[in-house]
Design a protein around this motif. Structure first.
Motif, PDB file in Angstrom:
ATOM      1  N   LEU A 256       0.833  -1.482  -0.311  1.00 55.91           N
ATOM      2  CA  LEU A 256       0.228   0.032  -0.449  1.00 55.91           C
ATOM      3  C   LEU A 256       0.550   0.910  -0.195  1.00 55.91           C
ATOM      4  CD1 LEU A 256      -2.856   1.470   0.279  1.00 55.91           C
ATOM      5  CD2 LEU A 256      -2.670   1.097   2.872  1.00 55.91           C
ATOM      6  N   LEU A 257       0.381   2.318  -0.797  1.00 58.44           N
ATOM      7  CA  LEU A 257       1.082   3.787  -1.047  1.00 58.44           C
ATOM      8  C   LEU A 257       0.514   5.162  -0.712  1.00 58.44           C
ATOM      9  CD1 LEU A 257       3.720   5.344  -2.059  1.00 58.44           C
ATOM     10  CD2 LEU A 257       2.592   5.843  -4.407  1.00 58.44           C
ATOM     11  N   TRP A 258       0.850   5.507   0.256  1.00 57.43           N
ATOM     12  CA  TRP A 258       0.676   6.932  -0.205  1.00 57.43           C
ATOM     13  C   TRP A 258       0.991   7.781  -0.238  1.00 57.43           C
ATOM     14  CZ3 TRP A 258       0.261   8.273   6.225  1.00 57.43           C
ATOM     15  CH2 TRP A 258      -0.379   7.885   7.138  1.00 57.43           C
ATOM     16  N   ASP A 259      -0.108   8.558  -1.573  1.00 56.12           N
ATOM     17  CA  ASP A 259       0.481   9.381  -1.954  1.00 56.12           C
ATOM     18  C   ASP A 259      -0.149  10.232  -1.924  1.00 56.12           C
ATOM     19  OD1 ASP A 259       1.076  11.332  -4.385  1.00 56.12           O
ATOM     20  OD2 ASP A 259       0.276  10.193  -6.405  1.00 56.12           O
ATOM     21  N   VAL A 260       0.584  11.298  -0.878  1.00 54.15           N
ATOM     22  CA  VAL A 260      -0.131  12.662  -0.199  1.00 54.15           C
ATOM     23  C   VAL A 260       0.652  14.268  -1.272  1.00 54.15           C
ATOM     24  CG1 VAL A 260       0.300  14.062   1.899  1.00 54.15           C
ATOM     25  CG2 VAL A 260       1.499  11.577   1.871  1.00 54.15           C
ATOM     26  N   GLY A 261      -0.179  14.799  -1.167  1.00 49.04           N
ATOM     27  CA  GLY A 261      -0.342  16.059  -2.448  1.00 49.04           C
ATOM     28  C   GLY A 261      -0.750  15.376  -4.445  1.00 49.04           C
ATOM     29  N   GLY A 262      -0.968  15.124  -4.014  1.00 47.17           N
ATOM     30  CA  GLY A 262      -1.741  13.259  -4.676  1.00 47.17           C
ATOM     31  C   GLY A 262      -1.413  13.998  -6.679  1.00 47.17           C
ATOM     32  N   GLY A 263      -1.849  15.730  -6.470  1.00 53.67           N
ATOM     33  CA  GLY A 263      -1.563  16.387  -7.884  1.00 53.67           C
ATOM     34  C   GLY A 263      -2.987  15.511  -8.942  1.00 53.67           C
ATOM     35  N   SER A 264      -2.455  14.708 -10.039  1.00 49.66           N
ATOM     36  CA  SER A 264      -2.449  14.414 -11.298  1.00 49.66           C
ATOM     37  C   SER A 264      -2.494  12.897 -10.539  1.00 49.66           C
ATOM     38  CB  SER A 264      -1.742  14.570 -12.588  1.00 49.66           C
ATOM     39  OG  SER A 264      -2.045  16.505 -12.837  1.00 49.66           O
ATOM     40  N   GLY A 265      -1.951  12.504  -9.650  1.00 45.79           N
ATOM     41  CA  GLY A 265      -2.038  10.665  -9.608  1.00 45.79           C
ATOM     42  C   GLY A 265      -1.154  10.054  -9.870  1.00 45.79           C
ATOM     43  N   SER A 266      -0.186  10.923 -10.616  1.00 45.30           N
ATOM     44  CA  SER A 266       0.821   9.593 -11.768  1.00 45.30           C
ATOM     45  C   SER A 266       1.909   8.763 -10.692  1.00 45.30           C
ATOM     46  CB  SER A 266       1.012  10.595 -12.066  1.00 45.30           C
ATOM     47  OG  SER A 266       2.707  11.757 -12.270  1.00 45.30           O
ATOM     48  N   ILE A 267       1.167   9.421  -9.735  1.00 50.96           N
ATOM     49  CA  ILE A 267       2.802   8.126  -8.770  1.00 50.96           C
ATOM     50  C   ILE A 267       1.706   6.830  -8.315  1.00 50.96           C
ATOM     51  CG2 ILE A 267       4.088   8.139  -6.615  1.00 50.96           C
ATOM     52  CD1 ILE A 267       5.766   9.507  -8.869  1.00 50.96           C
ATOM     53  N   GLY A 268       0.893   7.486  -7.765  1.00 56.02           N
ATOM     54  CA  GLY A 268      -0.467   6.594  -7.101  1.00 56.02           C
ATOM     55  C   GLY A 268      -0.879   5.525  -8.506  1.00 56.02           C
ATOM     56  N   ILE A 269      -0.897   5.600  -9.310  1.00 61.24           N
ATOM     57  CA  ILE A 269      -1.198   5.419 -10.440  1.00 61.24           C
ATOM     58  C   ILE A 269      -0.381   4.140 -10.990  1.00 61.24           C
ATOM     59  CG2 ILE A 269      -2.341   5.708 -13.189  1.00 61.24           C
ATOM     60  CD1 ILE A 269      -3.800   7.711 -12.519  1.00 61.24           C
ATOM     61  N   GLU A 270       1.322   4.689 -11.125  1.00 61.06           N
ATOM     62  CA  GLU A 270       1.825   3.829 -11.845  1.00 61.06           C
ATOM     63  C   GLU A 270       1.765   2.827 -10.663  1.00 61.06           C
ATOM     64  OE1 GLU A 270       4.131   4.507 -14.645  1.00 61.06           O
ATOM     65  OE2 GLU A 270       4.197   6.621 -14.674  1.00 61.06           O
ATOM     66  N   TRP A 271       2.606   3.097  -9.696  1.00 52.60           N
ATOM     67  CA  TRP A 271       2.558   2.485  -8.493  1.00 52.60           C
ATOM     68  C   TRP A 271       1.708   1.189  -8.429  1.00 52.60           C
ATOM     69  CZ3 TRP A 271       5.458   1.606  -3.644  1.00 52.60           C
ATOM     70  CH2 TRP A 271       5.026   0.744  -2.605  1.00 52.60           C
ATOM     71  N   MET A 272       0.159   1.351  -8.490  1.00 49.24           N
ATOM     72  CA  MET A 272      -0.567   0.352  -8.795  1.00 49.24           C
ATOM     73  C   MET A 272      -0.996  -0.684 -10.485  1.00 49.24           C
ATOM     74  SD  MET A 272      -4.297   1.852  -7.123  1.00 49.24           S
ATOM     75  CE  MET A 272      -5.560   0.433  -7.396  1.00 49.24           C
ATOM     76  N   ARG A 273      -0.504   0.093 -11.360  1.00 51.48           N
ATOM     77  CA  ARG A 273      -0.437  -0.630 -12.477  1.00 51.48           C
ATOM     78  C   ARG A 273       1.000  -2.184 -12.104  1.00 51.48           C
ATOM     79  NH1 ARG A 273      -1.896   1.272 -17.451  1.00 51.48           N
ATOM     80  NH2 ARG A 273      -0.075   0.691 -18.487  1.00 51.48           N
ATOM     81  N   ALA A 274       2.681  -1.684 -10.831  1.00 52.09           N
ATOM     82  CA  ALA A 274       2.804  -2.839 -10.881  1.00 52.09           C
ATOM     83  C   ALA A 274       2.209  -4.411 -11.096  1.00 52.09           C
ATOM     84  CB  ALA A 274       3.860  -1.687 -10.266  1.00 52.09           C
ATOM     85  N   HIS A 275       1.262  -4.382  -9.993  1.00 51.43           N
ATOM     86  CA  HIS A 275       0.929  -5.160 -10.101  1.00 51.43           C
ATOM     87  C   HIS A 275      -0.040  -4.893  -9.589  1.00 51.43           C
ATOM     88  CE1 HIS A 275      -0.145  -9.131  -7.965  1.00 51.43           C
ATOM     89  NE2 HIS A 275       1.338  -9.774  -8.962  1.00 51.43           N
ATOM     90  N   ARG A 276      -1.458  -6.168 -10.290  1.00 51.26           N
ATOM     91  CA  ARG A 276      -2.375  -5.819  -9.782  1.00 51.26           C
ATOM     92  C   ARG A 276      -3.374  -6.281  -8.163  1.00 51.26           C
ATOM     93  NH1 ARG A 276      -5.650 -10.733 -12.697  1.00 51.26           N
ATOM     94  NH2 ARG A 276      -4.110 -10.375 -13.985  1.00 51.26           N
ATOM     95  N   SER A 277      -1.858  -6.336  -7.164  1.00 48.52           N
ATOM     96  CA  SER A 277      -2.871  -6.141  -6.294  1.00 48.52           C
ATOM     97  C   SER A 277      -1.952  -5.458  -5.378  1.00 48.52           C
ATOM     98  CB  SER A 277      -1.841  -8.063  -5.657  1.00 48.52           C
ATOM     99  OG  SER A 277      -0.625  -7.715  -5.791  1.00 48.52           O
ATOM    100  N   CYS A 278      -1.015  -4.386  -5.776  1.00 49.22           N
ATOM    101  CA  CYS A 278      -1.024  -3.601  -5.273  1.00 49.22           C
ATOM    102  C   CYS A 278      -2.478  -2.156  -5.045  1.00 49.22           C
ATOM    103  CB  CYS A 278       0.429  -2.654  -6.197  1.00 49.22           C
ATOM    104  SG  CYS A 278       1.777  -3.534  -5.965  1.00 49.22           S
ATOM    105  N   ARG A 279      -2.182  -1.486  -4.472  1.00 45.02           N
ATOM    106  CA  ARG A 279      -3.126  -0.192  -3.460  1.00 45.02           C
ATOM    107  C   ARG A 279      -2.393   1.025  -2.991  1.00 45.02           C
ATOM    108  NH1 ARG A 279      -4.007  -2.239   1.625  1.00 45.02           N
ATOM    109  NH2 ARG A 279      -2.196  -3.304   1.982  1.00 45.02           N
TER     110      ARG A 279
END
Length: 413
Positions: A256-279
């Protein structure tokens, strides 16, 4: 709840004739037969046990249903293989492990589909669209890949076709395989952008041979998607810095990642695209940007990304414990970095990026106390200069990355 094991019998569209002798024996001996109405209707009269249809929603009702029939021989019916996107997983969780569960599987619809298509199962990606957002399919779209989709019903194939066309995969070949293994088995084939078949049987699997349309964007598996893959207002961790940031965050399955100050969400989105079970949880105080994060997540195949609208650190309270935290904005907000640090367990990773001198001074102090790596990332792009070409330097980014160790204490800043 009964101490007797619960038996789970997988059954296919071929019904009673397709069952092995051991499965038939269990069904005939059962005092209680639990399953969906369609599955229960496949049983002959000699299965004399009390028939109980699953209520909806199913999972919350399972403990109470089993308790209500404690002390009786309970047999649960499941479609195909109960341990493959089936009720078996829920029963293992409810019963406290596999010891009180006996599973008699039947060939899954995926096995049947691969047999019909001549596809090797080990080289075919399987996704379930049952109770899951259709948008998640977008992350699996890659030219030349074969997908098998477990359909949510008769209306799923046209929805899949529309998504494929919208994501630049309109030429993809689709085959809808209905009632696999049964007397009414039927196959319907076409392309996504030309799909006109009316809704058929609700019991279907959708096979997709992915073909990207000419000119459609190619989205790789590696971090660093093109910047124009995201809807943004300029608040975006740019491609090359984003790739370096994801490398420092080091996503692993289930984390699980906290993306603090998400902006456009790019970091959290690419984190989740790394594996289908990533949150991931994206925290963004601007409601307009928070809405944009949700749209980007859906478009890029990770609609499960959670968006929290509110200012940090207050909005971090109550969030599940992260495995990693990325701070992409608001570093100088009082208590923000300390709150992120305190939330991390031992071994958790923290990565923070900044372009301002004030935030850089803060990161330098944390680096002095806790170590890790302090890095300056500088990227320049070639641009026209009159009739020539020169370099245009982007603002350098200071990045601090660190792994939390035992005894780490936040600095008093």
């Amino acid at each position: 709840m009964s101490h007797a094991p619960v038996t789970v019998v997988g059954i296919g569209a071929d019904g009673w004739p397709g069952l092995a002798p051991a499965a038939r024996e269990e069904l005939c001996r059962a005092e209680v037969l639990v399953g969906g109405p369609r599955q229960l209707d496949l049983l002959p009269p000699e299965c004399a046990g009390e028939r109980v249809a699953w209520p909806s929603p199913l999972r919350p009702a399972v403990p109470g249903l089993l308790t209500a029939h404690a002390g009786r021989r309970v047999c649960v019916l499941a479609s195909g293989d109960p341990m493959f996107f089936g009720i078996g997983r829920t029963l293992v969780d409810v019963l406290g492990g596999p010891a009180r569960l006996r599973v008699l599987p039947h060939p899954s619809s995926v096995s049947y589909a691969c047999a019909r298509l001549g596809w090797p199962l080990d080289d075919t990606e399987v996704l379930s669209l049952v109770g899951r957002p259709l948008a998640a399919l977008a992350a699996a779209l890659h030219h030349g890949r074969r997908l098998l989709l477990l359909s949510a019903g008769a209306g799923t194939p046209p929805e899949v076709a529309a998504l494929l066309a919208a994501r630049g995969f309109g030429p993809s070949r689709m085959t809808v395989l209905e009632q696999l293994g049964g007397e009414r088995e039927r196959h319907v084939t076409g392309t996504a952008d030309g799909w006109e078949a009316p809704p058929g049987d609700a019991l279907n699997v959708i096979a997709v041979e992915c073909l990207r349309a000419p000119g459609a964007p190619r989205l790789p598996l590696t971090p660093g998607l093109p910047d124009d893959a995201f809807e943004h207002d300029g608040q975006l961790t740019k491609r090359h810095v984003r790739a370096a940031t994801l490398a420092a965050l080091a996503p692993a399955p289930g984390e699980l990642l906290w993306d603090v100050g998400g902006g456009s969400g790019s970091i959290g989105i690419e984190w989740m695209r790394a594996h289908r079970s990533c949150r991931a949880v994206a925290v963004e105080r601007d409601p307009v940007r928070a809405g944009r994060i949700a749209r980007n997540a859906g478009a890029l195949g990770v609609p499960a990304l959670r968006v929290v609208t509110g200012a940090a650190p207050a909005s971090l309270a109550g969030l599940p414990v992260p495995d990693a935290v990325f701070v992409g904005g608001g570093l100088t907000a009082p208590g923000l970095l300390a709150a992120c640090w305190e939330a991390l367990p031992e071994g958790g990773r923290l990565v923070a990026n900044t372009v301002t001198l004030e935030s850089e001074a803060l990161l330098t102090e944390w680096y002095r106390r806790h170590g890790g790596e302090l890095t300056r990332l500088a990227v320049a792009h070639a641009v026209p200069v009159g009739g020539f070409t020169g370099w245009r330097q982007a603002m350098p980014v200071t990045q601090w990355s660190v792994v939390k160790t035992v005894g780490s204490v936040a600095p008093a800043v």
